[in-house]
Write a protein that holds these residues in place. Structure first.
Motif, PDB file in Angstrom:
ATOM      1  N   SER A  77       0.838  -1.208   0.000  1.00 36.55           N
ATOM      2  CA  SER A  77       0.000   0.000   0.000  1.00 36.55           C
ATOM      3  C   SER A  77       0.867   1.250   0.000  1.00 36.55           C
ATOM      4  O   SER A  77       0.499   2.278  -0.588  1.00 36.55           O
ATOM      5  CB  SER A  77      -0.941   0.000   1.214  1.00 36.55           C
ATOM      6  N   GLY A  78       2.030   1.174   0.645  1.00 32.12           N
ATOM      7  CA  GLY A  78       2.971   2.293   0.577  1.00 32.12           C
ATOM      8  C   GLY A  78       3.446   2.522  -0.846  1.00 32.12           C
ATOM      9  O   GLY A  78       3.591   3.666  -1.295  1.00 32.12           O
ATOM     10  N   GLY A  79       3.692   1.422  -1.572  1.00 36.75           N
ATOM     11  CA  GLY A  79       4.091   1.538  -2.973  1.00 36.75           C
ATOM     12  C   GLY A  79       2.987   2.120  -3.836  1.00 36.75           C
ATOM     13  O   GLY A  79       3.244   2.926  -4.742  1.00 36.75           O
ATOM     14  N   VAL A  80       1.743   1.707  -3.566  1.00 39.66           N
ATOM     15  CA  VAL A  80       0.600   2.255  -4.305  1.00 39.66           C
ATOM     16  C   VAL A  80       0.516   3.770  -4.105  1.00 39.66           C
ATOM     17  O   VAL A  80       0.373   4.544  -5.059  1.00 39.66           O
ATOM     18  CB  VAL A  80      -0.714   1.579  -3.852  1.00 39.66           C
TER      19      VAL A  80
ATOM     20  N   LEU B 186       2.855   5.780  -3.131  1.00 42.24           N
ATOM     21  CA  LEU B 186       4.024   6.417  -3.741  1.00 42.24           C
ATOM     22  C   LEU B 186       3.822   6.601  -5.242  1.00 42.24           C
ATOM     23  O   LEU B 186       4.162   7.654  -5.805  1.00 42.24           O
ATOM     24  CB  LEU B 186       5.272   5.570  -3.471  1.00 42.24           C
ATOM     25  N   ALA B 187       3.245   5.592  -5.898  1.00 42.89           N
ATOM     26  CA  ALA B 187       2.975   5.698  -7.332  1.00 42.89           C
ATOM     27  C   ALA B 187       1.960   6.800  -7.620  1.00 42.89           C
ATOM     28  O   ALA B 187       2.081   7.538  -8.608  1.00 42.89           O
ATOM     29  CB  ALA B 187       2.470   4.358  -7.870  1.00 42.89           C
ATOM     30  N   PHE B 188       0.947   6.923  -6.746  1.00 49.09           N
ATOM     31  CA  PHE B 188      -0.045   7.996  -6.912  1.00 49.09           C
ATOM     32  C   PHE B 188       0.608   9.371  -6.817  1.00 49.09           C
ATOM     33  O   PHE B 188       0.339  10.265  -7.624  1.00 49.09           O
ATOM     34  CB  PHE B 188      -1.141   7.879  -5.849  1.00 49.09           C
ATOM     35  N   VAL B 189       1.456   9.542  -5.810  1.00 51.66           N
ATOM     36  CA  VAL B 189       2.109  10.843  -5.599  1.00 51.66           C
ATOM     37  C   VAL B 189       3.043  11.173  -6.763  1.00 51.66           C
ATOM     38  O   VAL B 189       3.017  12.280  -7.322  1.00 51.66           O
ATOM     39  CB  VAL B 189       2.881  10.847  -4.264  1.00 51.66           C
ATOM     40  N   LEU B 190       3.878  10.201  -7.140  1.00 51.30           N
ATOM     41  CA  LEU B 190       4.812  10.439  -8.240  1.00 51.30           C
ATOM     42  C   LEU B 190       4.072  10.682  -9.552  1.00 51.30           C
ATOM     43  O   LEU B 190       4.498  11.501 -10.379  1.00 51.30           O
ATOM     44  CB  LEU B 190       5.763   9.240  -8.378  1.00 51.30           C
ATOM     45  N   GLY B 191       2.940   9.968  -9.737  1.00 47.53           N
ATOM     46  CA  GLY B 191       2.156  10.135 -10.953  1.00 47.53           C
ATOM     47  C   GLY B 191       1.541  11.520 -11.069  1.00 47.53           C
ATOM     48  O   GLY B 191       1.238  11.980 -12.173  1.00 47.53           O
ATOM     49  N   TYR B 192       1.348  12.165  -9.945  1.00 49.64           N
ATOM     50  CA  TYR B 192       0.796  13.531  -9.949  1.00 49.64           C
ATOM     51  C   TYR B 192       1.841  14.543 -10.412  1.00 49.64           C
ATOM     52  O   TYR B 192       1.526  15.501 -11.127  1.00 49.64           O
ATOM     53  CB  TYR B 192       0.293  13.888  -8.549  1.00 49.64           C
TER      54      TYR B 192
ATOM     55  N   ALA C 149      -6.905  10.265  -5.732  1.00 45.04           N
ATOM     56  CA  ALA C 149      -6.219   8.972  -5.646  1.00 45.04           C
ATOM     57  C   ALA C 149      -5.131   9.006  -4.574  1.00 45.04           C
ATOM     58  O   ALA C 149      -4.942   8.029  -3.827  1.00 45.04           O
ATOM     59  CB  ALA C 149      -5.615   8.608  -7.000  1.00 45.04           C
ATOM     60  N   ILE C 150      -4.406  10.117  -4.471  1.00 46.11           N
ATOM     61  CA  ILE C 150      -3.370  10.249  -3.452  1.00 46.11           C
ATOM     62  C   ILE C 150      -3.991  10.183  -2.051  1.00 46.11           C
ATOM     63  O   ILE C 150      -3.461   9.531  -1.148  1.00 46.11           O
ATOM     64  CB  ILE C 150      -2.597  11.569  -3.634  1.00 46.11           C
ATOM     65  N   ILE C 151      -5.124  10.840  -1.886  1.00 49.63           N
ATOM     66  CA  ILE C 151      -5.792  10.847  -0.580  1.00 49.63           C
ATOM     67  C   ILE C 151      -6.184   9.437  -0.161  1.00 49.63           C
ATOM     68  O   ILE C 151      -5.910   9.002   0.958  1.00 49.63           O
ATOM     69  CB  ILE C 151      -7.023  11.772  -0.618  1.00 49.63           C
ATOM     70  N   VAL C 152      -6.839   8.709  -1.072  1.00 49.08           N
ATOM     71  CA  VAL C 152      -7.283   7.361  -0.704  1.00 49.08           C
ATOM     72  C   VAL C 152      -6.095   6.407  -0.550  1.00 49.08           C
ATOM     73  O   VAL C 152      -6.141   5.464   0.245  1.00 49.08           O
ATOM     74  CB  VAL C 152      -8.303   6.801  -1.722  1.00 49.08           C
ATOM     75  N   GLY C 153      -5.006   6.672  -1.295  1.00 53.79           N
ATOM     76  CA  GLY C 153      -3.808   5.851  -1.113  1.00 53.79           C
ATOM     77  C   GLY C 153      -3.222   6.018   0.275  1.00 53.79           C
ATOM     78  O   GLY C 153      -2.804   5.046   0.920  1.00 53.79           O
ATOM     79  N   ALA C 154      -3.205   7.252   0.752  1.00 53.28           N
ATOM     80  CA  ALA C 154      -2.708   7.518   2.108  1.00 53.28           C
ATOM     81  C   ALA C 154      -3.614   6.883   3.155  1.00 53.28           C
ATOM     82  O   ALA C 154      -3.144   6.353   4.171  1.00 53.28           O
ATOM     83  CB  ALA C 154      -2.603   9.028   2.334  1.00 53.28           C
ATOM     84  N   ILE C 155      -4.917   6.924   2.898  1.00 47.71           N
ATOM     85  CA  ILE C 155      -5.864   6.323   3.841  1.00 47.71           C
ATOM     86  C   ILE C 155      -5.710   4.806   3.874  1.00 47.71           C
ATOM     87  O   ILE C 155      -5.816   4.173   4.927  1.00 47.71           O
ATOM     88  CB  ILE C 155      -7.305   6.733   3.477  1.00 47.71           C
ATOM     89  N   GLN C 156      -5.439   4.209   2.714  1.00 47.09           N
ATOM     90  CA  GLN C 156      -5.199   2.767   2.691  1.00 47.09           C
ATOM     91  C   GLN C 156      -3.957   2.407   3.508  1.00 47.09           C
ATOM     92  O   GLN C 156      -3.945   1.417   4.246  1.00 47.09           O
ATOM     93  CB  GLN C 156      -5.023   2.275   1.257  1.00 47.09           C
ATOM     94  N   MET C 157      -2.919   3.222   3.384  1.00 51.21           N
ATOM     95  CA  MET C 157      -1.717   2.994   4.191  1.00 51.21           C
ATOM     96  C   MET C 157      -2.039   3.070   5.676  1.00 51.21           C
ATOM     97  O   MET C 157      -1.547   2.260   6.475  1.00 51.21           O
ATOM     98  CB  MET C 157      -0.645   4.033   3.853  1.00 51.21           C
TER      99      MET C 157
END
Length: 465
Positions: A152-155, A157-163, A304-312
């Motif tokens: 989930s950290g990788g997910v 990270l991919a969201f943030v970098l993709g932005y 997507a970044i927000i929900v990625g952080a919440i998943q983490m």
């Protein structure tokens, strides 16, 4: 509870091996932002924007690669050892990231993600075995959750970098994780159980002493639990040496026919089915696309970044609670929470399709999706891999993991590939309602069939079935 000094090398091993899980998590999150870029009119591909059909293949290719990777790396783990198998995963992991920037069409992207996905098949098949075989009972649950926490950290990270970056730059950045993983994990010993099963008891005793941080103590100074673990390794040597044929240790279908073993395998099979059919992993691959279609007020990549952080955050909470509340209660709460959140999301989408005035509720998709991933990370997305490795007897553990992970990758490939088609046929609301029904089904299955595995040995678990 073990003394922290006795478990610090177990934590070090779990953290080191899961660096590659971060990289694989980024593979899973990469399509979310990248597909928006690659499917737009400004697509850098020579063949133009990705079609719906191509989007499905690019997103699902990582899971198809996982199917082959699970079979190959589990067999390698049995033949050459858990450590060597895990180290070899670095090659397809690195190749997958390097090939993406050179892709000129959809087929190139599919091939790159197939190769990278093969490493992911090994990650989810071999890492749980590795952790279960080296960990003390008191920290086995915590260390087991590191896998999905890292993913989930990788997910995220991919969201943030993709932005901030284009899809090719993200690939180059993520490729740097593979050398870091190889260097950190290189120094870890093989697991004690694997070494003992190969009649290497001296090496197994060294490995056990390393992971329990007891290298400076004599056998007389060890606690009763540690003396018992060492004795079990020696008993394993005697049992194996009494066998005159190498075929005596081969796994056969009769090993699965024993009633309690068969029941453990079927429970694992059910967990894998619901892990994928609840739809959380599938929807995660299309996070930005889902928000775009739902008309969310935030920019899709930001959402997507927000929900990625919440998943983490959900994975972290699971790590904190898994040894306090146990596996079953977390899985049960998770399945029910997923079903409720998906029902809310689907209802919003349905009202939108019917033309109701829902503009004032445009926060619902983000809130519902965020809550879904949070509760999914608590249990149904994170714990099945740990529970399966805890349930399976050592002799069939690798083979059972290989079979179950192969099933997982087949289902995930199909669901991710078909997601754009489902949304076209059923609408977003119909697709999410379908996932919700499976989530509630998972809760019923867990409540009826799943035993609590916290702090129990395989022998005690099988006896309770």
């Amino acid at each position: 509870m073990d003394n922290p000094s006795e478990t610090k090398y177990q934590y070090l091993a779990a953290l080191s091996v899961n660096i590659i899980s971060i990289s694989y998590g980024a593979y899973c999150g990469w399509p979310s932002a990248s597909i928006l870029e690659l499917a737009s009119d400004k697509s850098p591909l020579e063949t133009g924007p990705l079609t719906k059909h191509e989007q499905g293949w690019v997103a699902s290719a990582v899971c198809l690669g996982g199917l082959f990777g699970a079979i190959f790396f589990v067999r390698l783990a049995d033949k050459s050892g858990r450590k060597k198998s895990l180290l070899w995963m670095a090659i397809p992991n690195l190749l997958g990231w390097i090939l993406i920037p050179y892709a000129r069409n959809a087929n190139h992207l599919i091939i790159a993600r197939l190769i990278g996905g093969a490493a992911g098949g090994g990650v989810f098949s071999v890492i749980p075995i590795y952790v279960v075989e080296l960990a003390s009972n008191s920290v086995r649950g915590v260390l087991g959750t590191f896998l999905v926490l890292a993913c989930s950290g990788g997910v995220c990270l991919a969201f943030v970098l993709g932005y901030y970056f284009d899809y090719a730059t993200v690939s180059w950045i993520m490729a740097t994780l593979t050398p870091a993983y190889f260097f950190c994990f290189w120094f870890m010993p093989e697991t004690p159980q694997y070494l003992a099963s190969r009649n290497k008891v001296k090496e197994a005793e060294y490995s056990l002493r390393y992971y329990r941080n007891i290298r400076s103590y004599s056998i007389k100074e060890l606690s009763g639990d540690l003396q018992y673990e060492l004795q079990k390794l020696k008993d394993t040597e005697k049992t194996d040496n009494d066998d005159t044929s190498d075929d005596s240790n081969a796994v056969t279908w009769s090993d699965f026919a024993e009633p309690k073993t068969r029941k453990a395998f079927l429970i694992g099979f059910g967990l894998i089915i619901f892990n994928q059919l609840c739809g959380c992993f599938t929807m995660l691959n299309y996070t930005a696309v889902i928000f775009e279609q739902a008309g969310a007020s935030l920019q899709p990549t930001v959402a997507a970044i927000i929900v990625g952080a919440i998943q983490m955050l959900g994975n972290y909470v699971s790590t904190m609670l898994v040894e306090r509340l146990g596996r079953k209660i977390l899985l049960l709460v998770s399945a029910i929470g997923i079903g409720i959140s998906q029902s809310v999301m689907a209802s919003y989408s349905y009202c939108q399709v019917k033309g109701y005035q829902v503009e004032s509720l445009n926060w619902v998709p983000i809130a519902g999706f965020s809550f879904m991933l949070f509760v999914a990370a608590l249990g149904l997305l994170s714990l099945p891999f740990l529970v399966i490795s805890e349930l399976m007897p050592q002799k069939i553990r690798s083979t059972a993991n290989m079979i179950l992970m192969s099933v997982l990758w087949v289902i995930s490939t199909c669901t991710i590939k078909l997601m754009p088609i489902f949304t076209e046929w059923l609408g977003m609301h119909g697709t999410v309602f379908m996932f919700a029904s499976f989530s509630f089904g998972a809760a019923i299955f867990i409540f009826i069939f799943l035993p609590e595995t916290k702090g129990k040995t395989v022998e005690a678990l099988l006896a309770s079935l």
